[in-house]
Design an enzyme around this catalytic site. Structure first.
Site, PDB file in Angstrom:
ATOM      1  N   ASN A 105       0.863  -1.179   0.000  1.00 34.22           N
ATOM      2  CA  ASN A 105       0.000   0.000   0.000  1.00 34.22           C
ATOM      3  C   ASN A 105       0.901   1.231   0.000  1.00 34.22           C
ATOM      4  OD1 ASN A 105      -1.741   2.077   0.481  1.00 34.22           O
ATOM      5  ND2 ASN A 105      -2.525   1.276   2.424  1.00 34.22           N
TER       6      ASN A 105
ATOM      7  N   ARG B 140      -2.781  -2.259  -3.223  1.00 32.87           N
ATOM      8  CA  ARG B 140      -3.947  -1.418  -2.970  1.00 32.87           C
ATOM      9  C   ARG B 140      -3.939  -0.273  -3.979  1.00 32.87           C
ATOM     10  NH1 ARG B 140      -4.938   3.268   1.347  1.00 32.87           N
ATOM     11  NH2 ARG B 140      -7.139   3.534   0.920  1.00 32.87           N
TER      12      ARG B 140
ATOM     13  N   HIS C  80     -12.709   3.500   0.588  1.00 31.43           N
ATOM     14  CA  HIS C  80     -12.589   2.595   1.747  1.00 31.43           C
ATOM     15  C   HIS C  80     -13.335   1.279   1.492  1.00 31.43           C
ATOM     16  CE1 HIS C  80     -12.082   6.295   4.595  1.00 31.43           C
ATOM     17  NE2 HIS C  80     -10.887   5.805   4.275  1.00 31.43           N
TER      18      HIS C  80
ATOM     19  N   ARG D 194     -10.280  16.841   6.620  1.00 30.01           N
ATOM     20  CA  ARG D 194     -11.208  17.154   5.518  1.00 30.01           C
ATOM     21  C   ARG D 194     -12.569  17.548   6.078  1.00 30.01           C
ATOM     22  NH1 ARG D 194     -10.377  11.641   2.720  1.00 30.01           N
ATOM     23  NH2 ARG D 194      -8.117  11.663   2.709  1.00 30.01           N
TER      24      ARG D 194
ATOM     25  N   GLU E 248      -7.342  -4.053   6.293  1.00 31.01           N
ATOM     26  CA  GLU E 248      -7.433  -3.957   4.835  1.00 31.01           C
ATOM     27  C   GLU E 248      -6.383  -4.836   4.165  1.00 31.01           C
ATOM     28  OE1 GLU E 248      -7.349   0.299   5.436  1.00 31.01           O
ATOM     29  OE2 GLU E 248      -8.899   0.524   3.909  1.00 31.01           O
TER      30      GLU E 248
END
Ligand code: ADP
Length: 609
Positions: free
Chosen positions: A7, A83, A172, A233, A381
Site C-alpha cells: 500500500n 492497494r 474505503h 477534511r 485492509e
C-alpha cells in the site's frame, strides 16, 4: 499461501507478507515521511531493521526495502496484492496487472491525485523486483460498484456530468467489505441476509450501507472529500458556501483544495490538530472548540446512520472500525445515542471495555435485547487485499489444472457370451467389428438383436464386442418402462440378480434369467488422470455439465481407474437428454459427443460397495 500486500501512499508505504487465511504476518514494512527529512523504514519479521531513507523517493525505498521484507519473511510468496485507491468506472473487481491496466490506473490519477500516482509507483517497483509473481490490483472503489444509479448520481446537468464523468464512486471499499463480512461471520449469518451500516473512522472517514452484501450507499463521493467530518477534511459543506469564500477570501483552486482537504475537519474545528486523542483530552478539560468538534463529528455520523437505515428500510447491525472507530468509546457512545427508535441499544460497559485485535477481530457492544447488533471491528485492509488476491491466484490455478472430461453417450446395447453369440447368430458365428469404440479394445458390431420384455420389445439393439463371460443388456430408464422391466442401476459387469429378458437373433432366441441393468454413470480415467483430479478407483464424485440453458450436476458418478482406460464420462441417453446433450447420433454404440464435463467434488472417500 503467502501474499505480499503493498500500500503505497504519497509519503508512506505499508507492506506485509501474510497468510490470507490466518491473517498472520510473516513480516511487515512501514515507511514514513518518504521524500521528506527524517524518512525511515522499519522492517519486522524473522529479522528486524530500521533504515534511514532520507533522500530516497518511493521507487528507491521499495528497491532497497522490499528484498529486506521478503528476506525477513523467510517464506515463499505466491502473489502480490496492490492497494489502488481509484479504479474509476472500469475496475470493479480485483484485476491482474499488466502494462495496459497499469497505464489505465495512471490515467485515473486526476480522480485521485494524491493516491493513484503513488500506487502506480509501487506497482512499477514491485513488478520490477518480482517479475515472475502474479500482481493483482485491489481497488478501494470496487466494493461500491454496486451503488444504484440514484445514489451515485449528482443533481448536475446530465450533459456536464457525462462529459466529465461526474458521479459518486465511494472509497474505503476494502474496509467496508471486510468489516461487513466480519460482522456477518460473528453473527453466524450470511452477509446476503443482513443490512449492515459500516463506519470506517480513521484519518479519512466514511460510512456505508451494505444491503445484503452489496454497497448501496456510501458517504464519500466522486472524491474522498464528501461526507463525514474527517481528520483534516471538511466532508459535506454547502457548495454555495464555497462560492462565497472563494470570492470573499480571494481563494484560487489550490487554496480551496488546501482549505477543504488539509485545514478543515477535526483539525479545523478543534484548533489542536487532527488526532482525536488530543481532542478528547482537551474536551474533557473543558475546551469548547474540542467539545464542539466531537459533537459535529458524531452528529454528522448519526445523521448518516439514520439516513442509511431509511435507505435500506431497516438495519441489522452497525459496525465501527478504523483508528477512531476501534479505539474511541466516546465517539461510539455519542454516535449511538438516540438510535433506540431503530432498536439499537448500546451496552455502556461493553462499549468502554471493547478491545479488538487480529486475534479477536469483532466485539459486540450491544445489550442482549438490542434488535440491532452493534460491533467494533479490527480494520484489516491488508488481509482483505491478501484474501482477494489469493482468491484470484487460486482461481487461475484451478482453471489451469481442471481438465475437461469428454462425454460419451451410450445408447442401449448389449454384451454377449460365446454361447449367446452361437445361440442367436448360429454355430461357429463370430462377431463382426464395424467400428472401434473410444475405450481401447472395445468395438461396435454389425450384429443386432431384439430385446423382449414383459410388455414390449425393442428391435435392433446393437451388440458390442469383444465377447464377455456374462451377458449384459444396458438400457435406459425410459427403455425399461417401455419393456416393462425394473432393472437395477449397476456397474458394468455386475449383473448378479439383475432383471430378466429374452433376446431374439436371426438363428434363435435366448431367455436371460438376469443381465439387464441400467448402467451406473461413470468416468473412465488413467492413473495419471486420477492423480490430476485427486481421486482414486471407485471414488464417487459429482460432475458438472455446462449446457445451453440446461446445466446439470450429476451426482453418484463412479470413478474407474485403469491404465487401459481413456479419460471419458459415460452417460446413457436419458441422462444426455436431461442435460441437453445431443445423443441422436449415438444409436447402437458408445459415441463421443464432443461435449465435456467438469469434476466438481468428491462425495465420499470410497465407494462403499
Ligand atoms: P488512517 O486513516 O490514516 O489509516 P487510522 O485508521 O490509523 O488512520 O486512524 C488514525 C486516527 O485514529 C488517529 O488520528 C486518531 O485520531 C485515532 N485514534 C487512534 N487511537 C485512538 C484512541 N485510543 N482514542 C481515540 N482516537 C484514536
Amino acid at each position: 499461501m503467502h501474499v505480499l500486500v503493498i500500500n503505497c501512499g504519497s509519503s508512506s508505504i505499508k507492506a506485509a507478507v501474510l497468510d490470507p487465511v490466518t491473517g498472520l504476518r510473516a513480516a511487515t514494512l512501514r515507511a514514513q515521511r518518504v521524500g521528506q527529512p527524517g524518512a525511515t523504514v522499519r522492517v519486522e519479521g524473522r529479522t528486524s531493521s530500521d533504515t534511514c531513507v532520507e533522500d530516497l523517493d518511493i521507487d528507491a525505498v521499495l528497491d532497497q526495502c522490499l528484498p529486506a521484507l521478503l528476506e525477513a519473511a523467510g517464506v515463499p510468496v505466491q502473489g502480490v496484492g496492490h492497494r489502488v485507491v481509484h479504479g474509476g468506472d472500469r475496475y470493479t473487481a480485483p484485476t491482474w496487472l499488466d502494462a495496459a491496466v497499469v497505464a489505465d490506473i495512471d490515467a485515473l490519477s486526476p480522480l485521485a491525485p494524491l493516491h493513484n500516482p503513488a500506487n502506480v509507483a509501487g506497482i512499477h517497483a514491485a513488478r520490477r523486483l518480482l517479475p515472475d509473481l502474479p500482481h493483482i490490483a485491489v481497488f478501494d472503489t470496487a466494493f461500491h460498484a454496486t451503488l444504484p444509479r440514484r445514489s451515485r448520481t449528482y443533481a448536475l446537468p446530465t450533459e456536464l456530468a457525462t462529459r466529465h464523468g461526474l458521479r459518486r464512486f465511494g472509497f474505503h471499499g476494502t474496509s467496508h467489505a471486510w468489516s461487513s463480512r466480519q460482522v456477518a461471520r460473528h453473527m453466524k449469518a450470511d452477509v446476503r441476509d443482513l443490512r449492515i451500516i459500516t463506519c470506517h473512522l480513521g484519518n479519512g472517514a466514511s460510512a456505508c450501507a451494505v444491503e445484503f452484501g452489496r454497497s448501496v450507499e456510501t458517504s464519500m463521493g466522486m472524491t474522498p472529500l464528501e461526507g463525514l467530518v474527517m481528520g483534516t477534511r471538511a466532508g459535506d459543506v454547502d457548495a454555495g458556501l464555497l462560492l462565497r469564500i472563494m470570492r470573499e477570501e480571494n481563494l484560487d483552486v489550490d487554496g480551496l483544495d488546501d482549505l477543504l482537504n488539509r485545514e478543515s475537519g477535526l483539525a479545523g474545528l478543534s484548533g489542536v490538530g487532527n488526532d482525536l486523542r488530543d481532542i478528547e483530552a482537551r474536551a474533557a478539560e473543558g475546551d469548547d472548540r474540542c467539545r464542539l468538534a466531537l459533537h459535529v463529528f458524531t452528529h454528522r455520523l448519526r445523521r448518516y446512520i439514520g439516513g442509511y437505515a431509511a435507505v435500506m428500510g431497516g438495519v441489522d447491525a452497525i459496525a465501527f472500525t478504523g483508528g477512531i472507530g476501534e479505539n474511541s468509546s466516546l465517539v461510539r457512545h455519542r454516535t449511538l445515542q438516540r438510535l433506540g427508535f431503530l432498536g439499537a441499544r448500546l451496552n455502556e460497559d461493553k462499549n468502554r471495555d471493547a478491545a479488538v485485535d487480529p486475534t479477536v477481530p469483532v466485539v459486540g457492544i450491544h445489550q442482549a435485547h438490542s434488535r440491532v447488533g452493534l460491533f467494533v471491528v479490527a480494520c484489516d485492509e491488508q488481509r482483505e487485499i491478501a484474501r482477494q488476491c489469493a482468491a484470484l491466484v487460486d482461481e487461475r490455478d484451478q482453471v489451469e489444472t481442471v481438465r475437461p472430461i469428454p462425454i460419451a453417450v451410450s445408447a442401449r446395447h448389449l454384451h454377449l457370451t460365446r454361447h449367446a453369440v452361437e445361440t442367436l447368430f448360429g454355430k461357429g458365428h463370430t462377431l463382426t467389428p464395424i467400428k472401434p469404440l473410444s475405450q481401447p479394445g472395445q468395438f461396435a458390431c454389425a450384429e443386432k438383436v431384439t430385446v423382449v420384455g414383459p410388455k414390449r420389445s425393442i428391435e435392433g439393439v446393437r451388440v458390442l464386442g469383444p465377447e464377455r463371460p456374462a451377458c449384459q443388456v444396458e438400457v435406459s430408464r425410459t427403455d425399461e418402462f417401455f419393456l416393462g422391466i425394473d432393472a437395477p442401476v449397476r456397474d458394468s459387469g455386475d449383473v448378479r440378480n439383475s432383471a430378466a429378458c429374452t433376446l431374439i437373433g436371426p438363428a434363435g432366441q435366448l431367455p436371460l434369467a438376469e443381465g439387464v441393468i441400467c448402467a451406473r454413470r461413470h468416468i473412465h480415467m488413467t492413473p495419471m488422470d486420477a492423480a490430476v483430479f485427486g481421486v482414486s478407483d471407485r471414488d464417487v464424485v459429482e460432475v458438472a455439465v455446462d449446457s445451453d440453458g440446461r446445466d446439470l450436476v450429476f451426482g453418484d458418478v463412479l470413478v474407474r481407474v485403469s491404465p487401459k482406460y481413456k479419460l471419458e464420462m459415460h452417460l446413457d441417453t436419458d441422462e444426455a437428454n436431461a442435460a441437453q446433450i445431443d445423443s441422436s447420433h449415438t444409436v447402437g454404440a458408445l459415441v463421443d459427443v464432443g461435449r465435456t464435463a467438469r469434476l466438481v467434488r468428491r462425495k465420499t472417500a470410497f465407494d462403499q460397495r
